[in-house]
Design a protein around this motif. Structure first.
Motif, mmCIF file in Angstrom:
data_model
loop_
_atom_site.group_PDB
_atom_site.id
_atom_site.type_symbol
_atom_site.label_atom_id
_atom_site.label_comp_id
_atom_site.label_asym_id
_atom_site.label_seq_id
_atom_site.Cartn_x
_atom_site.Cartn_y
_atom_site.Cartn_z
ATOM 1 N N ASN A 139 4.812 29.110 -75.349
ATOM 2 C CA ASN A 139 4.993 28.540 -73.909
ATOM 3 C C ASN A 139 4.668 26.959 -74.414
ATOM 4 O OD1 ASN A 139 2.366 27.940 -74.003
ATOM 5 N ND2 ASN A 139 1.479 29.814 -73.240
ATOM 6 N N TRP A 140 4.858 25.927 -73.446
ATOM 7 C CA TRP A 140 5.102 24.699 -73.601
ATOM 8 C C TRP A 140 3.673 24.120 -74.370
ATOM 9 C CZ3 TRP A 140 2.864 20.224 -72.223
ATOM 10 C CH2 TRP A 140 3.683 18.803 -72.619
ATOM 11 N N LYS A 141 2.649 24.406 -73.478
ATOM 12 C CA LYS A 141 1.335 24.164 -73.970
ATOM 13 C C LYS A 141 0.984 24.392 -75.300
ATOM 14 C CE LYS A 141 -3.547 23.767 -72.591
ATOM 15 N NZ LYS A 141 -3.866 24.097 -73.991
ATOM 16 N N SER A 142 1.183 25.706 -75.675
ATOM 17 C CA SER A 142 0.811 26.055 -77.094
ATOM 18 C C SER A 142 2.024 25.478 -78.061
ATOM 19 C CB SER A 142 0.975 27.550 -77.159
ATOM 20 O OG SER A 142 0.176 28.117 -76.314
ATOM 21 N N SER A 143 3.113 25.194 -77.629
ATOM 22 C CA SER A 143 4.049 24.348 -78.499
ATOM 23 C C SER A 143 3.529 22.872 -78.726
ATOM 24 C CB SER A 143 5.472 24.407 -77.853
ATOM 25 O OG SER A 143 5.865 25.824 -77.772
ATOM 26 N N ARG A 144 3.138 22.457 -77.734
ATOM 27 C CA ARG A 144 2.580 21.017 -77.914
ATOM 28 C C ARG A 144 1.433 21.093 -78.970
ATOM 29 N NH1 ARG A 144 -0.961 19.118 -73.161
ATOM 30 N NH2 ARG A 144 -2.106 20.887 -73.967
ATOM 31 N N ASP A 145 0.287 21.922 -78.572
ATOM 32 C CA ASP A 145 -0.642 22.121 -79.501
ATOM 33 C C ASP A 145 -0.314 22.361 -81.187
ATOM 34 O OD1 ASP A 145 -2.204 21.467 -77.576
ATOM 35 O OD2 ASP A 145 -3.017 23.521 -77.136
ATOM 36 N N ASN A 146 0.598 23.284 -81.158
ATOM 37 C CA ASN A 146 0.978 23.814 -82.645
ATOM 38 C C ASN A 146 1.792 22.601 -83.305
ATOM 39 O OD1 ASN A 146 3.903 24.789 -84.161
ATOM 40 N ND2 ASN A 146 1.907 26.125 -84.445
ATOM 41 N N CYS A 147 2.691 21.574 -82.648
ATOM 42 C CA CYS A 147 3.152 20.445 -83.235
ATOM 43 C C CYS A 147 2.181 19.596 -83.762
ATOM 44 C CB CYS A 147 4.111 19.863 -82.205
ATOM 45 S SG CYS A 147 5.528 20.733 -82.009
ATOM 46 N N THR A 148 0.926 19.453 -82.954
ATOM 47 C CA THR A 148 -0.169 18.594 -83.140
ATOM 48 C C THR A 148 -0.852 18.849 -84.350
ATOM 49 O OG1 THR A 148 -0.449 17.867 -80.748
ATOM 50 C CG2 THR A 148 -2.276 17.493 -82.332
ATOM 51 N N SER A 149 -1.021 20.322 -84.498
ATOM 52 C CA SER A 149 -1.749 20.865 -85.845
ATOM 53 C C SER A 149 -0.901 20.653 -86.928
ATOM 54 C CB SER A 149 -1.971 22.413 -85.452
ATOM 55 O OG SER A 149 -0.948 23.105 -85.467
ATOM 56 N N LEU A 150 0.451 20.349 -86.966
ATOM 57 C CA LEU A 150 1.291 20.205 -87.987
ATOM 58 C C LEU A 150 1.273 18.909 -88.292
ATOM 59 C CD1 LEU A 150 4.111 22.811 -87.090
ATOM 60 C CD2 LEU A 150 2.397 23.069 -88.897
ATOM 61 N N GLY A 151 0.594 17.724 -87.666
ATOM 62 C CA GLY A 151 0.677 16.562 -87.846
ATOM 63 C C GLY A 151 1.630 15.662 -87.334
ATOM 64 N N GLY A 152 2.319 16.312 -86.316
ATOM 65 C CA GLY A 152 3.153 15.714 -85.254
ATOM 66 C C GLY A 152 2.990 15.912 -83.698
#
Length: 274
Positions: A139-152
């Protein structure tokens, strides 16, 4: 031909020598007597003349004149020089071709290394930014958090060129994988109006302004209307998150969707230029 002289003998008499010395005016002086013997050799025969002639002949007779020999040597040297020049030319050309090939390989390797160093693994470099196109869906919120965890972060689209690059890449993915379902084509981007309905902002809180506000929103095929429409028939909270759904040769690829939908995502980070 005159005969050769073998020997000659001459004898002068000394008679009356003293008398002549005493009386130089005497008329009765006797003439000196001279005895001479001369012996001549026989004339040489024809065979002897030929032999003598052969012995005194030019020692270079029957041989090539010196200038001809020099010309032959010079011609040989010229031929060797031409052969050497041709060989060196071919050799140098071969070396140049090898060098060019090595240079191309080095350039390709260097470019690959620069990309690897500039972007994390599995990210792609475009115009100084690195992008990650996921294969899984969230979902959008999980996608946002995943990108942040990858350094972006979820991608922020700032120009026509960036929009075109991302749309083309997403389109190519759908073609390579033969994807036909719309929910499998869609990729979340970092745009939402969750805080205030109708006020779209990026994940870095930058507002959506200017021509971009209307340029990239899609035209709906079923009613001809423009996105976003905040459709709330499925969920009363409406559609508050934006996703990019690529179309061939079109920049109108943005749709508002329910933030709980499961889509792929596009993450972005700055490239590290070594």
């Amino acid at each position: 031909m005159s005969a050769d002289v073998v020997c000659s003998t001459v004898d002068f008499s000394q008679k009356n020598k003293g008398k002549q010395a005493a009386d130089k005016t005497s008329k009765g002086k006797e003439d000196d007597v001279i005895y001479a013997t001369v012996k001549f050799g026989d004339a040489p025969s024809l065979q002897q003349q030929q032999a003598a002639s052969s012995n005194t002949a030019d020692p270079t007779a029957g041989k090539a004149p010196p200038y001809r020999l020099a010309a032959l040597v010079l011609a040989g040297l010229c031929s060797l020089s031409v052969a050497a020049i041709i060989f060196l030319s071919v050799y140098i050309l071969h070396i140049q071709m090898k060098y060019s090939e090595l240079e191309r390989n080095y350039t390709n390797i260097s470019a690959t290394e620069r990309v690897c160093k500039s972007c994390p693994q599995n990210w792609e470099l475009f115009n100084g930014k690195c992008y990650y196109f996921s294969t899984d869906r969230m979902n959008w919120k999980s996608s946002r958090d995943n990108c942040t965890s990858l350094g972006g972060h979820l991608v922020i689209i700032e120009s026509d060129g960036e929009q075109r690059i991302l749309s083309d890449k997403a389109w190519n993915i759908t073609q390579e994988l033969s994807i036909s379902k719309e929910e499998e084509k869609a990729h979340w981007i970092g745009l939402t109006d969750t805080v205030t309905e109708g006020t779209w902002v990026w994940v870095d809180d930058t507002p959506l302004i200017g021509n971009v506000k209307a340029k990239f929103w899609a035209t709906r095929t079923h009613d001809g209307g423009k996105e976003p429409d905040n459709y709330n028939k499925v969920d009363p909270s409406g559609e508050d998150c934006a996703q990019l759904q690529p179309k061939r040769n079109s920049d109108e690829t943005w749709f508002d969707s329910l933030c709980t939908q499961q889509y792929k995502r596009i993450c972005e980070t700055k490239a590290v230029i070594a």
